[in-house]
Design a protein around this motif. Structure first.
Motif, mmCIF file in Angstrom:
data_model
loop_
_atom_site.group_PDB
_atom_site.id
_atom_site.type_symbol
_atom_site.label_atom_id
_atom_site.label_comp_id
_atom_site.label_asym_id
_atom_site.label_seq_id
_atom_site.Cartn_x
_atom_site.Cartn_y
_atom_site.Cartn_z
ATOM 1 N N THR A 1 0.808 -1.224 0.000
ATOM 2 C CA THR A 1 0.000 0.000 0.000
ATOM 3 C C THR A 1 0.838 1.270 0.000
ATOM 4 N N SER A 2 2.147 1.135 0.300
ATOM 5 C CA SER A 2 2.995 2.321 0.353
ATOM 6 C C SER A 2 4.439 1.920 0.068
ATOM 7 N N LEU A 3 5.129 2.760 -0.696
ATOM 8 C CA LEU A 3 6.558 2.577 -0.945
ATOM 9 C C LEU A 3 7.245 3.933 -0.893
ATOM 10 N N LYS A 4 8.231 4.039 -0.014
ATOM 11 C CA LYS A 4 9.022 5.260 0.101
ATOM 12 C C LYS A 4 10.483 4.861 0.284
ATOM 13 N N GLN A 5 11.378 5.825 0.120
ATOM 14 C CA GLN A 5 12.794 5.546 0.355
ATOM 15 C C GLN A 5 13.509 6.814 0.769
ATOM 16 N N ASP A 6 14.634 6.586 1.475
ATOM 17 C CA ASP A 6 15.520 7.694 1.815
ATOM 18 C C ASP A 6 16.945 7.263 1.489
ATOM 19 N N ALA A 7 17.914 7.954 2.008
ATOM 20 C CA ALA A 7 19.305 7.657 1.677
ATOM 21 C C ALA A 7 19.749 6.289 2.187
ATOM 22 N N ASP A 8 19.071 5.752 3.177
ATOM 23 C CA ASP A 8 19.536 4.526 3.834
ATOM 24 C C ASP A 8 18.710 3.287 3.525
ATOM 25 N N PHE A 9 17.394 3.460 3.340
ATOM 26 C CA PHE A 9 16.514 2.299 3.188
ATOM 27 C C PHE A 9 15.364 2.592 2.220
ATOM 28 N N ALA A 10 14.784 1.507 1.709
ATOM 29 C CA ALA A 10 13.474 1.550 1.064
ATOM 30 C C ALA A 10 12.470 1.000 2.065
ATOM 31 N N TYR A 11 11.317 1.653 2.162
ATOM 32 C CA TYR A 11 10.315 1.273 3.149
ATOM 33 C C TYR A 11 9.004 0.933 2.440
ATOM 34 N N ILE A 12 8.397 -0.167 2.840
ATOM 35 C CA ILE A 12 7.081 -0.485 2.302
ATOM 36 C C ILE A 12 6.114 -0.803 3.428
ATOM 37 N N GLU A 13 4.861 -0.514 3.153
ATOM 38 C CA GLU A 13 3.759 -0.940 3.997
ATOM 39 C C GLU A 13 2.881 -1.855 3.170
ATOM 40 N N ALA A 14 2.403 -2.903 3.800
ATOM 41 C CA ALA A 14 1.574 -3.871 3.094
ATOM 42 C C ALA A 14 0.544 -4.428 4.072
ATOM 43 N N GLU A 15 -0.505 -5.018 3.514
ATOM 44 C CA GLU A 15 -1.552 -5.571 4.376
ATOM 45 C C GLU A 15 -2.193 -6.787 3.732
ATOM 46 N N SER A 16 -2.629 -7.675 4.598
ATOM 47 C CA SER A 16 -3.415 -8.824 4.189
ATOM 48 C C SER A 16 -4.690 -8.813 5.026
ATOM 49 N N ASN A 17 -5.504 -9.830 4.875
ATOM 50 C CA ASN A 17 -6.729 -9.893 5.679
ATOM 51 C C ASN A 17 -6.425 -10.018 7.165
ATOM 52 N N GLN A 18 -5.281 -10.620 7.484
ATOM 53 C CA GLN A 18 -4.962 -10.910 8.879
ATOM 54 C C GLN A 18 -4.110 -9.841 9.552
ATOM 55 N N GLN A 19 -3.203 -9.199 8.818
ATOM 56 C CA GLN A 19 -2.276 -8.302 9.490
ATOM 57 C C GLN A 19 -1.710 -7.240 8.554
ATOM 58 N N LYS A 20 -0.986 -6.306 9.154
ATOM 59 C CA LYS A 20 -0.299 -5.262 8.407
ATOM 60 C C LYS A 20 1.204 -5.434 8.574
ATOM 61 N N TYR A 21 1.943 -5.010 7.573
ATOM 62 C CA TYR A 21 3.391 -5.166 7.576
ATOM 63 C C TYR A 21 4.060 -3.817 7.343
ATOM 64 N N GLN A 22 5.128 -3.585 8.071
ATOM 65 C CA GLN A 22 5.997 -2.450 7.825
ATOM 66 C C GLN A 22 7.412 -2.997 7.674
#
Length: 402
Positions: A140-161
């Motif tokens: 559901t989300s993708l961002k990045q900075d100088a050090d990392f790429a970050y994503i957020e994701a979700e399923s029916n059961q849980q959310k992930y960062q």
């Protein structure tokens, strides 16, 4: 601390890439939006959105990559070698042939049904301790900075960062990741829909593949396991696809194949269920940005006319893994932006050559102008008779000169 790569997209490219990385001792977290099918029955390969009714003509280079991964023994039982390729145009005199024995190769490649290829790849991924597979999860989300790429994701059961030094987006032609990063893409709609199925013919295929250009579209007929089974990929004008789909149109479809192809295969006796897929070319304006690299159809979706799309993606993946292995050996950052740009640059010549070739063939053979037909068929005859052309084309088609 071991560096971990995130792959978004668990289709054939994503799974193959994950296995390449794991072989190099790089940990992978692989996310796929669709739940994978249940593979309890070893004799079935249920369809998945990425492992559907289509077939892949694996080039010799792709076969070599799977051999290096130790997978070819498992895949071979579902594959059929291509020993000869015939190229003709309906109602015209031109004809070109490539014969493996004459080119001194075992085969030009192997045809495998995507459903079986996907099953073998997924089974192997699940065995790999370095690969964590998360399916049924939507990014559901993708961002990045100088050090990392970050994503957020979700399923029916849980959310992930999640975060990673490197994120590989292999999430298809309509890639969420590509759009989230603001990477534009050029798109050309061919106004065609590919009709895909398998058929049975009265004559054995003898490991011969055919490309038959017709007013409807370029008909590809390739050998499948079983002496009389062949795969069909037939791009037809958009809007006409319903004429060929559904059990009630089985005979109509077989009759059209017979008329277009002639009697080289004998009688077209049976057809499987037909599926349709819209055809367009989608090319990302960039394939590497910051700590993210696009892979597979997210980077380039091309017409299936010469069966080169998946093979091009496999070569991309293989080269990327080579770059990442060198980084790993030097204990360097796997997501280094300069390195990823170097990877992108290294692949452009091969990509542009294949993309231009496939697009030119589609456009060139779509025009039924009599003068252009004469030029095309004269070109086929020249290909057949001028020394030195066939080995060059064969090596490119096999992915050996990429």
């Amino acid at each position: 601390m071991q560096q971990e790569v995130i792959i978004v997209g668990g289709g054939m490219v994503g799974l193959s890439l994950a296995l390449m990385l794991a072989k190099k001792k790089i940990a992978v977290k692989l996310l796929e939006a669709i739940k994978y099918p249940n593979y309890d029955d070893e004799h079935l390969a249920p369809y998945h959105s990425s492992f559907d009714a289509r077939n892949s003509a694996l080039s010799r280079r792709s076969v070599q990559i799977y051999q290096e991964l130790g997978l070819w023994d498992a895949l071979q039982q579902y594959a059929t070698p291509i020993l000869e390729v015939n190229i003709t145009e309906q109602g015209s005199f031109g004809k070109a042939r490539l014969i493996a024995a004459q080119e001194k190769v075992e085969s030009f490649g192997q045809v495998i049904e995507n459903a079986w290829l996907g099953r073998v790849l997924l089974s192997e991924v699940k065995k790999q301790p370095l690969i964590e597979l998360i399916d049924g999860v939507k990014v559901t989300s993708l961002k990045q900075d100088a050090d990392f790429a970050y994503i957020e994701a979700e399923s029916n059961q849980q959310k992930y960062q999640l975060q990673s030094k490197l994120l590989i987006a292999a999430d298809g032609r309509d890639s969420f990741c590509r759009k989230a990063l603001g990477i534009g893409a050029s798109e050309h709609d061919y106004d065609q829909v590919a009709i895909v199925t398998s058929v049975q013919t009265s004559k054995p295929h003898q490991q011969v593949g055919f490309e038959r250009f017709s007013p409807l579209g370029p008909l590809a007929l390739l050998p499948l396991p079983g002496e009389y089974r062949r795969s069909v990929v037939w791009p037809v004008p958009k809007g006409t696809e319903h004429e060929w789909l559904g059990e009630e149109n089985d005979q109509h479809f077989l009759d059209a194949l017979q008329e277009t192809y002639g009697d080289r295969a004998g009688k077209f006796q049976k057809t499987g269920r037909r599926f349709s897929f819209p055809l367009s070319q989608v090319l990302a304006e960039k394939q590497a940005i910051g700590r993210v690299v696009l892979m597979g159809n997210a980077a380039h979706t091309i017409h299936p006319v010469a069966g080169q799309g998946f093979n091009l993606c496999m070569r991309d993946a293989y080269v990327l893994v080579r770059y990442l292995s060198e980084q790993l050996e030097q204990a360097a950052d796997l997501g280094d932006a300069a390195m990823l740009k170097d990877y992108e640059k290294s692949r452009l010549t091969d990509q542009q050559r294949v993309i231009k070739f496939c697009d030119s063939v589609v456009r060139g053979f779509s025009n039924q102008n009599p003068i252009l037909k004469l030029i095309r068929n004269t070109g086929l005859m020249a290909f057949e008779n001028i020394p030195g052309i066939k080995p060059l084309v064969a090596n490119y088609a096999m992915g050996l000169k990429a």
